[in-house]
Design a protein around this motif. Structure first.
Motif, PDB file in Angstrom:
ATOM      1  N   MET A  98       0.842  -1.180   0.000  1.00  0.00           N
ATOM      2  CA  MET A  98       0.000   0.000   0.000  1.00  0.00           C
ATOM      3  C   MET A  98       0.889   1.245   0.000  1.00  0.00           C
ATOM      4  N   ALA A  99       0.579   2.181  -0.857  1.00  0.00           N
ATOM      5  CA  ALA A  99       1.331   3.425  -0.936  1.00  0.00           C
ATOM      6  C   ALA A  99       1.006   4.278   0.279  1.00  0.00           C
ATOM      7  N   GLY A 100       1.980   5.042   0.709  1.00  0.00           N
ATOM      8  CA  GLY A 100       1.775   5.882   1.879  1.00  0.00           C
ATOM      9  C   GLY A 100       2.541   7.178   1.759  1.00  0.00           C
ATOM     10  N   LEU A 101       2.393   7.972   2.780  1.00  0.00           N
ATOM     11  CA  LEU A 101       3.042   9.275   2.825  1.00  0.00           C
ATOM     12  C   LEU A 101       3.835   9.375   4.119  1.00  0.00           C
ATOM     13  N   GLU A 102       5.060   9.813   4.005  1.00  0.00           N
ATOM     14  CA  GLU A 102       5.877  10.125   5.167  1.00  0.00           C
ATOM     15  C   GLU A 102       5.999  11.633   5.250  1.00  0.00           C
ATOM     16  N   GLY A 118       6.782  10.004  -0.693  1.00  0.00           N
ATOM     17  CA  GLY A 118       5.855   8.908  -0.981  1.00  0.00           C
ATOM     18  C   GLY A 118       4.769   9.329  -1.936  1.00  0.00           C
ATOM     19  N   THR A 119       3.538   8.941  -1.616  1.00  0.00           N
ATOM     20  CA  THR A 119       2.395   9.212  -2.475  1.00  0.00           C
ATOM     21  C   THR A 119       1.420  10.128  -1.768  1.00  0.00           C
ATOM     22  N   ASP A 137      -2.267  11.353  -2.129  1.00  0.00           N
ATOM     23  CA  ASP A 137      -3.568  11.183  -2.769  1.00  0.00           C
ATOM     24  C   ASP A 137      -4.623  11.718  -1.810  1.00  0.00           C
ATOM     25  N   ARG A 141      -6.460  10.261   0.404  1.00  0.00           N
ATOM     26  CA  ARG A 141      -6.366   9.689   1.749  1.00  0.00           C
ATOM     27  C   ARG A 141      -5.186  10.282   2.523  1.00  0.00           C
ATOM     28  N   THR A 142      -4.017  10.331   1.898  1.00  0.00           N
ATOM     29  CA  THR A 142      -2.847  10.852   2.584  1.00  0.00           C
ATOM     30  C   THR A 142      -2.901  12.381   2.704  1.00  0.00           C
ATOM     31  N   GLN A 156      -4.463  13.066   5.924  1.00  0.00           N
ATOM     32  CA  GLN A 156      -3.442  12.920   6.960  1.00  0.00           C
ATOM     33  C   GLN A 156      -2.615  14.209   7.062  1.00  0.00           C
TER      34      GLN A 156
END
Length: 105
Positions: free
Chosen positions: A1-5, A21-22, A24, A26-27, A30
């Motif tokens: 699963m792609a995520g964001l740091e 990261g990615t 989108d 959802r992130t 965040q």
């Protein structure tokens, strides 16, 4: 699963959130929570290390972005235009055309 740091750095009273990261929808939500926690501070969003930046993230970010307290760094021309379409100034002068790098991407 792609995520964001989200890497937070502070220099001379200014907070920089370096994104990796990615990004989108959802992130981006965040990221909005992180911005809410820093609501009284000047923040620089550094997009230059993103692997992927979906247009849907711009919609989420512009909905609740605090005006005047957030600066942008490392945006591609396409995303600069997307933010302007939603009425958010990125601090750079508008470019009329795509750059050769953007066309090849």
């Amino acid at each position: 699963m792609a995520g964001l740091e989200i890497h937070q750095e502070e220099l001379a009273g200014r907070i920089t959130l370096r994104l990796e990261g990615t990004l989108d929808w959802r992130t981006a939500t965040q990221l909005c929570h992180s911005l809410d926690a820093l609501s009284s501070r000047e923040v620089v969003l550094d997009f230059s290390h993103l692997r992927e930046f979906k247009d849907t993230a711009v919609v989420v970010l512009t909905k609740d972005l605090p005006k005047g307290k957030v600066q942008f760094r490392g945006l591609a021309g396409h995303h600069e235009r997307m933010f302007r379409y939603f009425g958010v100034s990125t601090g750079s002068a508008p470019r009329a055309y795509y750059t050769p790098e953007e066309i090849l991407a």
